[in-house]
Scaffold this motif. Structure first.
Motif, PDB file in Angstrom:
ATOM      1  N   MET A 248      63.967  25.293  28.838  1.00 50.58           N
ATOM      2  CA  MET A 248      64.889  24.758  27.848  1.00 50.58           C
ATOM      3  C   MET A 248      66.341  25.095  28.166  1.00 50.58           C
TER       4      MET A 248
ATOM      5  N   ASP B 256      57.194  24.426  27.537  1.00 54.21           N
ATOM      6  CA  ASP B 256      57.983  25.410  28.283  1.00 54.21           C
ATOM      7  C   ASP B 256      57.133  26.650  28.561  1.00 54.21           C
TER       8      ASP B 256
ATOM      9  N   TRP C  39      58.502  27.613  13.795  1.00 56.75           N
ATOM     10  CA  TRP C  39      58.222  27.973  15.190  1.00 56.75           C
ATOM     11  C   TRP C  39      56.740  27.899  15.509  1.00 56.75           C
TER      12      TRP C  39
ATOM     13  N   ARG D 216      58.865  22.946  22.825  1.00 62.73           N
ATOM     14  CA  ARG D 216      60.167  23.124  22.186  1.00 62.73           C
ATOM     15  C   ARG D 216      60.455  22.075  21.110  1.00 62.73           C
TER      16      ARG D 216
ATOM     17  N   GLN E  25      58.582  23.170  18.180  1.00 62.80           N
ATOM     18  CA  GLN E  25      59.134  24.430  17.679  1.00 62.80           C
ATOM     19  C   GLN E  25      60.439  24.240  16.909  1.00 62.80           C
TER      20      GLN E  25
ATOM     21  N   THR F 168      55.215  27.310  25.024  1.00 61.92           N
ATOM     22  CA  THR F 168      55.876  26.807  23.822  1.00 61.92           C
ATOM     23  C   THR F 168      56.267  25.346  23.981  1.00 61.92           C
TER      24      THR F 168
END
Length: 283
Positions: A249, A122, A169, A159, A162, A157
């Protein structure tokens, strides 16, 4: 001033962008941009240099991370009211803090590499704070004087890494190429109101994120003061301050990055980044 580091990876030289947008070489004045070169005293010395006396850099060299030898790359999560709302999460009572590995740092226009096994990579356009003076237990009232300047950050990121791989994270935040920073560091004296900066991000020419730092839950002085209670902030440390709404997301349907995508993002007065998304490559 707009300070840059330009050239091939690992061979960057210091430079500045003059009022006409031309790149000027600073390597005859300073060895690099980082550490002691970020102090107020050093910045005042640089500001006295007439840009027209510096050599013009020809061509279109790559811009690297505008700060050398970053010690800490700190992220703040859910720091925009409208982003917390789109995520369906309550507004945090205290800043959510995580670390991005310094090995994820890359230049503003360097490609983003999807990590091996990635399904949910993302984007997140963010205001970056660059620390200029060591800060330990500083007050909000004094926090600004510890800041060298500001820059654009893309807090890329993954997800799944994470949120679905044990609750850490950091695993989704620190993959290689997940920290484009720059193109330049804008010194704090040139940013009149850091709480009124527009941010944007486009994916393949379509606007995905539109926001303003006025919607930050914890403002810049609050973040610097807060973090300085838990860790000493050193010159060159970078703080990514959170992202406005519009991340992949939260979209319906969800949209994540894939090979061949192209990102364009920026912050008013702080410059723009452009990144091609590529597949995993073994170095």
């Amino acid at each position: 001033m707009k300070l840059v580091r330009y050239g091939r990876i690992g061979k960057e030289k210091p430079g500045l962008i003059d009022e006409e947008g031309k790149l000027r070489d600073l390597s005859g004045v300073i060895g690099d941009i980082g550490g002691e070169q970020l102090s107020d005293k050093a910045m005042r010395k640089l500001a006295k240099i007439a840009p027209e006396t510096l050599p013009i850099v020809r061509g279109n060299p790559r811009f690297g991370v505008p700060v050398a030898k970053v010690g800490k790359f700190i992220g703040i999560g859910l720091n925009y009211k409208d982003h917390a709302a789109e995520a369906g999460l309550p507004v945090p009572k205290e800043p959510i803090v995580f670390m991005k590995a310094i090995t994820c740092l890359s230049g503003a226009d360097d490609p983003i590499m999807l990590p091996q096994g990635s399904k949910k990579t993302d984007w997140e356009v963010e205001l970056g704070i660059v620390i200029g003076t060591r800060a330990r237990n500083v007050s909000e009232a004094e926090a600004e004087k510890y800041i060298a300047g500001y820059c654009v950050v893309n807090d890329v990121t993954e997800r799944e890494f994470q949120l679905e791989r044990g609750g850490q994270w950091d695993k989704g935040k620190g993959c290689d190429t997940f920290g484009p920073v720059g193109p330049w560091l804008v010194t704090r004296d040139e940013v009149w109101d850091v709480n009124q900066l527009d941010l944007y991000l486009e994916l393949n020419g379509k606007r995905m994120q539109t926001g303003s730092t006025e919607n930050m839950i914890f403002k810049v002085p609050q973040l610097v003061a807060y973090l300085s209670r838990f860790m000493t902030l050193e010159p060159g440390d970078i703080i990514a301050t959170g992202t406005p709404p519009g991340v992949g997301m939260a979209r319906k349907p969800k949209r994540f990055l894939k090979k061949g995508d192209f990102l364009r993002l920026g912050i008013a007065g702080l410059g723009e980044q452009q990144q091609d998304v590529i597949g995993f490559q073994q170095f």
